[in-house]
Design a protein around this motif. Sequence first.
Motif, short mmCIF file in Angstrom:
data_model
loop_
_atom_site.label_atom_id
_atom_site.label_comp_id
_atom_site.label_asym_id
_atom_site.label_seq_id
_atom_site.Cartn_x
_atom_site.Cartn_y
_atom_site.Cartn_z
N GLU A 270 1.45 10.15 -4.22
CA GLU A 270 0.82 10.62 -2.98
C GLU A 270 1.91 10.98 -1.97
OE1 GLU A 270 -2.28 9.04 0.45
OE2 GLU A 270 -2.31 8.07 -1.52
N ALA B 237 4.41 5.30 -5.68
CA ALA B 237 4.36 5.23 -7.15
C ALA B 237 3.32 6.20 -7.71
CB ALA B 237 4.05 3.81 -7.59
N ASP B 238 2.21 6.38 -6.99
CA ASP B 238 1.14 7.27 -7.45
C ASP B 238 1.44 8.74 -7.18
OD1 ASP B 238 -0.24 5.05 -8.32
OD2 ASP B 238 -1.67 5.04 -6.65
N THR C 50 0.83 -1.21 0.00
CA THR C 50 0.00 0.00 0.00
C THR C 50 0.87 1.25 0.00
OG1 THR C 50 -1.81 -1.13 1.15
CG2 THR C 50 -1.78 1.27 1.28
N THR D 296 2.55 1.66 -3.35
CA THR D 296 1.59 2.18 -4.34
C THR D 296 1.42 3.68 -4.16
OG1 THR D 296 0.44 0.07 -4.48
CG2 THR D 296 -0.80 2.03 -5.17
N ARG D 297 1.32 4.12 -2.93
CA ARG D 297 1.19 5.55 -2.66
C ARG D 297 2.42 6.32 -3.15
NH1 ARG D 297 -1.32 5.28 3.50
NH2 ARG D 297 -3.34 4.38 2.89
#
Length: 87
Positions: free
Chosen positions: A27, A24-25, A18, A21-22
């Motif tokens: 965030e 990579a995105d 998680t 992913t944050r």
Amino acid sequence: MSPELDRTRPVWRQVAATIATRIADGEYPVGARVPSVVELSAEFGIASSTAQKALAHLKAEGLIRAEVGLGSFVAERPVEADVEKGT
């Protein structure tokens, strides 16, 4: 609101995924502080040892760097050269 975790799979891996992913995105951009062990424990409803394991994994993968007394931050990723040398 905490994300739903699949308790049939290693929770620390799901938390690490998680956070990855944050990152990579965008965030959590490069240099941004990532949540602490206490913050992750509260967000995901997990033990602090589980949160520590997730952060240790992200550090081993080179996604974050830890600064003693300050916390963990998104690490700069090395940029692979797109241009061949000598051509």
